[in-house]
Motif scaffolding. Sequence first.
Motif, mmCIF file in Angstrom:
data_model
loop_
_atom_site.group_PDB
_atom_site.id
_atom_site.type_symbol
_atom_site.label_atom_id
_atom_site.label_comp_id
_atom_site.label_asym_id
_atom_site.label_seq_id
_atom_site.Cartn_x
_atom_site.Cartn_y
_atom_site.Cartn_z
ATOM 1 N N ASN A 40 4.411 -4.603 10.621
ATOM 2 C CA ASN A 40 3.432 -5.672 10.416
ATOM 3 C C ASN A 40 3.793 -6.463 9.164
ATOM 4 O O ASN A 40 4.831 -6.212 8.528
ATOM 5 N N LYS A 62 8.255 -10.022 13.840
ATOM 6 C CA LYS A 62 7.606 -10.406 15.092
ATOM 7 C C LYS A 62 6.172 -10.857 14.856
ATOM 8 O O LYS A 62 5.475 -10.322 14.002
ATOM 9 N N SER A 63 5.752 -11.845 15.635
ATOM 10 C CA SER A 63 4.370 -12.326 15.564
ATOM 11 C C SER A 63 3.418 -11.263 16.097
ATOM 12 O O SER A 63 3.828 -10.308 16.770
ATOM 13 N N HIS A 64 2.139 -11.468 15.810
ATOM 14 C CA HIS A 64 1.122 -10.493 16.205
ATOM 15 C C HIS A 64 1.139 -10.230 17.707
ATOM 16 O O HIS A 64 1.016 -9.085 18.164
ATOM 17 N N SER A 65 1.329 -11.281 18.497
ATOM 18 C CA SER A 65 1.310 -11.136 19.954
ATOM 19 C C SER A 65 2.545 -10.421 20.488
ATOM 20 O O SER A 65 2.532 -9.878 21.592
ATOM 21 N N GLU A 66 3.624 -10.398 19.705
ATOM 22 C CA GLU A 66 4.868 -9.773 20.145
ATOM 23 C C GLU A 66 4.988 -8.314 19.700
ATOM 24 O O GLU A 66 5.775 -7.556 20.258
ATOM 25 N N ARG A 67 4.214 -7.923 18.692
ATOM 26 C CA ARG A 67 4.384 -6.598 18.101
ATOM 27 C C ARG A 67 3.827 -5.489 18.977
ATOM 28 O O ARG A 67 2.793 -5.648 19.626
ATOM 29 N N LYS A 68 4.518 -4.366 18.929
ATOM 30 C CA LYS A 68 4.043 -3.136 19.551
ATOM 31 C C LYS A 68 3.638 -2.162 18.447
ATOM 32 O O LYS A 68 3.753 -2.467 17.267
ATOM 33 N N ASP A 101 0.302 -17.058 12.801
ATOM 34 C CA ASP A 101 -0.141 -16.461 14.064
ATOM 35 C C ASP A 101 -1.030 -15.243 13.853
ATOM 36 O O ASP A 101 -1.653 -14.759 14.796
ATOM 37 N N GLU A 102 -1.080 -14.762 12.634
ATOM 38 C CA GLU A 102 -1.853 -13.545 12.354
ATOM 39 C C GLU A 102 -3.346 -13.833 12.459
ATOM 40 O O GLU A 102 -3.857 -14.757 11.816
ATOM 41 N N PRO A 103 -4.110 -13.061 13.258
ATOM 42 C CA PRO A 103 -5.548 -13.317 13.390
ATOM 43 C C PRO A 103 -6.302 -13.063 12.092
ATOM 44 O O PRO A 103 -7.276 -13.750 11.783
#
Length: 547
Positions: free
Chosen positions: A456, A445-451, A497-499
């Motif tokens: 990671n 999952k992308s950073h915005s989708e992860r809980k 997508d990772e900041p």
Amino acid sequence: MAHLSSFCQHIWDPVFKKCKRALVFLDPECAESLHWVGGARQLLDAGALNVKEFSSFESGGANQPKAVFVVSSLLKGRTVEIIRDIIRLSAFQYCTVFTALPHWLHLWVNNVNSEVEENLIFQQFEEKLCEWMGNMNYTAEVMYAPVLFAPLAPHLCVTPALASLFPLGSRDLNQINNSRSEKKKFASLSDVDFTSLPVKLQIQIKLLISGLNHLFEYLDMREECFAVGSFSKIIAGDLVNCPHAKNRRKTAQNKASLVFIDRTLDLTGAVGHHGDNLVEKIISVLPRFPGHTNDVMVNTVELTALHVADGNSDTVAPGCLAQPNDPAAKALWESLLGVKQKEAIMEVRRHLVEAASRENLPIKMSMGRVTPEQLSSYIQLFKKNAKALENHCGLLQLGLATAQTLKHPQYAKWDNFLAFERLLLQNIGDSQLPGVLNQLYPMIKSHSERKGDDYNLDDLLMLLVYIYSLVGEIPLQKELEVAEDKIKKKLVQVFCDEPELSSLSLKITASKKELTQQKQIMKTQGPQACLLSAFVVPSISSGKEHM
């Protein structure tokens, strides 16, 4: 028989004898070895004026005429340049250089006949030192000190200077064969011999052999070598044939069996989460010391009177696991290495309770399960008593390391990893690799989708290494190509997508500059335009060799 800790102390003794009224410059590998022997305090107690980083940006003052350099590398190339830069910026009149590589190895690297004048290269370097100091009548010494080993326990040591030494993989075999004629190409890694290896790798092996020979000489030991794996066979063979080792074995009184094992034979052990050991979890979740490979930073803000909102502060030096100067903490550390996690946590609590009782601190005993909050409450008692804090500083650092590990978000994932790895292990036995990859795909999952409990990037890379290390040889098939292609595309999307990437992800994929370029390509041309072969594919299909 003497143990490894006494040997590691012994090899530093010549350095300590030269430190009186001197500035000491250490490279990171030697600094880590010293860290487990006693740290900079050992040098300062021996009379050193200061301990500094081995860097061209360091120098001595006008009233500091003596310097000691301790390096784990050849007296060649960048090492020589740094020593020269430091000396020219200083006013030294007396320089001593210790190198972890013996003189015979310097001769071998420089293709000089070993029968030439004894210490020829060291003598030539001494003249260089005097030249850089500006007066040929000043004093310069170059000496050998095998400061390779860091003793984690009396019978366990590591070699920070050789942390990058790793067995060959299939990609390395291709590179070796590229420089050989068609008739002389190696069919497999087991056919590769020492002389066919890259020169840099040959030097690392020789460095390991010289250090082991010095250790066995100290232990008065003659060894019988065994090897498991093709790379280990090369190292064992070089030790057996080393002239200095042959001479030692003629007179040594003690016998021992020495087994070399390729690290690639148990990559699942390195990336798996099956261990039930507290030390393994501490080292896995807490941040590493910069420049160190075997110790972690312990946040010590709890031991101070500072009020920091986020529980962190750059003004407070971190604690660590190495406590060679604190007998009680050292004994606790050694016990933690050999027991299961539950027993280890109870042992930490017991030591804290006993220390608090000796200091007459108002500790409240509680039975049952040990929690990180309970450990922290015990540690807080010492903060109010400066003398007690000083007396038990090493023990408190180990207590903090335990509490911070138990509260760490990554620790909470440990059981999730273990459960998923067991499922993968079962499925790999029951089905083919494509089915296992398809199971992993929804978890990317992308950073915005992860809980909080999602995997990671580093987690995913570890799982991929775990999977590919289990399956061994992989036959080519259309279904596998489809499954891998899906994983690659998804990983490219996640990377871009990772900041901010972790240091591990950057090492595997690209530098920050290259990553910025990849993100730009991703935005303008889509994931297919990314250079998968250079960006993500190596970390999957060749992860066994490079992680």
